[in-house]
Scaffold this motif. Sequence first.
Motif: not given
Ligand code: FAD
Length: 525
Positions: A11, A14-15, A34-35, A37, A39-40, A47, A80, A135, A276, A282-284
């Motif tokens: 993945g 941000a994390a 990384d796939a 996609a 979430r945001n 924001h 994965v 957000c 997440n 968790a925000q970004v």
């Molecule tokens: C519409 C919307 C708006 C948002 N706006 C804000 C904002 O303004 N500010 C803010 O702080 N937060 C915002 N958020 C929350 C924010 O999206 C999350 O906090 C953030 O995306 C979490 O990061 P993450 O790295 O945990 O997961 P993600 O950003 O979701 O990243 C996960 C990654 O893992 C990849 N992945 C998943 N499964 C696999 C696999 N099996 N193999 C390889 N890769 C994989 C996915 O494709 C993706 O790229 C928003 C959320 C939404 C839904």
Amino acid sequence: MDDRYDVVVVGGGAAGLAGALALARARRSVLVVDAGAPRNAPAGHVHNYLTRDGTPPADLLVAGRDEVTGYGGHIVSGRVDTAARDGDDFTVTLADGRTVRARRLLVTTGLVDELPDVPGVAQRWGRDVLHCPYCHGWEMRDRRIGVLATGPAAVHQALMWRQWSPHVLLLRHDAPPLTPDDAEQLAAREITVVDGPVADLVIEGDALTGVRLGDGDVVTVDAVVVAPRTTARAGLLAGLGLTPVDVEMGGHVVGSQIPADATGATSVPGVWVAGNVANVFAQVIVAAAGGLAAGAAINGDLIAEDTREAVRTRRHQVATMFTAQAWEERYSSRPSVWSGRPNPQLVAEATGLTPGRALDVGSGEGADAVWLAQRGWRVTGADISRTALDRAATHADAAGVADRIDWVHADLREQPPAEAAYDLVSAQFMHLPGDERRALFARLAAAVAPGGTLLIVGHHPRDLRTTAHRMHLPEMMYTAEEVAADLDPARWEIAAAQVRPRPAVDPDGRDITVYDAVLVARRRS
Ligand SMILES: Cc1cc2nc3c(=O)[nH]c(=O)nc-3n(C[C@H](O)[C@H](O)[C@H](O)COP(=O)(O)OP(=O)(O)OC[C@H]3O[C@@H](n4cnc5c(N)ncnc54)[C@H](O)[C@@H]3O)c2cc1C
């Protein structure tokens, strides 16, 4: 993509990128799969990310990827499918069949927002169908906001959004009837409750303009707020025995996440989670912080493992390095091990001595023994290695002093030299574990005849501070004072117990100073 990494991060949101950045900067080999996609992705901007507020989500990730690869991290696109234990490692298998091994796993796959099944909601998700006031609240300030109730959290959500706009409606849809308390709070905040199911969203051009109720009425809104169930995207962890647990808010289940400690460590050794998938709230910036914490914890775990492995290796090295076999291997690995020149402290100390009988302890390839013989000494050269003794004999032949040297194949720890038999006993750079060294030096001292000289020279411990790259065995280095302290003053006069600097060249070709510990002791008559 290599075959094996210290850490595979699954993945690249941000994390994952924050974890990979910490690991790459910690000089760990790290691969992010990384796939693509996050979430945001549907949102226009991120924001509440200090210093990056308003950045498009994709731009933030591009910058993050650049930082990771800038420090040597690898990133590949792919999904994965499975991760499985493979001895001490993990084997990670991608959907396209590629596999990669890792010492540790950091899983940052995020979550799935399960949206209410109302036509138009998925289509407008992240644009004018929203969930999180932090957000989107500022951008929707003072606009007409309809909170689509799909569960008991709807009242809480409506009261929240009221902070950003005075025009909030609660669309009761299929939620249970309000309690009197809820109704009173909503009324007090001037939030209108709209009864009846929402049939679909009204979209004109590229904008939401309202919601159509089951009876055909259209309620004008600029945004619809939903409360998606947030489900950890954790299928690949099932094979490792990790399953998500429910997350509750206000007594209601709002989603699921993988349980982990504050650093993201799961109950499965070697597997960390962040973002997440581990924290649905968790925000970004929080996801990034979680990735950093996990990356640092993983590095700490690897440091502990590397240290354990180094201790095992060192113990084995210490246990085997002084055996006859180890010395044989060392000598037979190259045509010559030593310089062929006599040791400088021997030259300095023995030049003024009257030649007699000398014992050269650990005579190696014979340079010291040959030098002594050339000065008239009758020499016994003792060594643990036959290869070394053969070379030494050849050198003595070539120097024309073969008849003045007896070569003895012996481990002097087990076959001590004859007592009081030598006018000079010279031990140059005999480094052994402390107890063995003291026992050997006592026997060497006993081999010195009355009036004779004991010369013991070693690498001084301060050489470890230089770039000389001595074997890092501090407990086997010694000072002349330590050796002198073991000699009985009634029987020995200490002529010198010194640290002597000597010019040398380090392995990188730099001129440096090294230090010899030099003990010269005369046995009283
Ligand atoms: C519409 C919307 C708006 C948002 N706006 C804000 C904002 O303004 N500010 C803010 O702080 N937060 C915002 N958020 C929350 C924010 O999206 C999350 O906090 C953030 O995306 C979490 O990061 P993450 O790295 O945990 O997961 P993600 O950003 O979701 O990243 C996960 C990654 O893992 C990849 N992945 C998943 N499964 C696999 C696999 N099996 N193999 C390889 N890769 C994989 C996915 O494709 C993706 O790229 C928003 C959320 C939404 C839904």
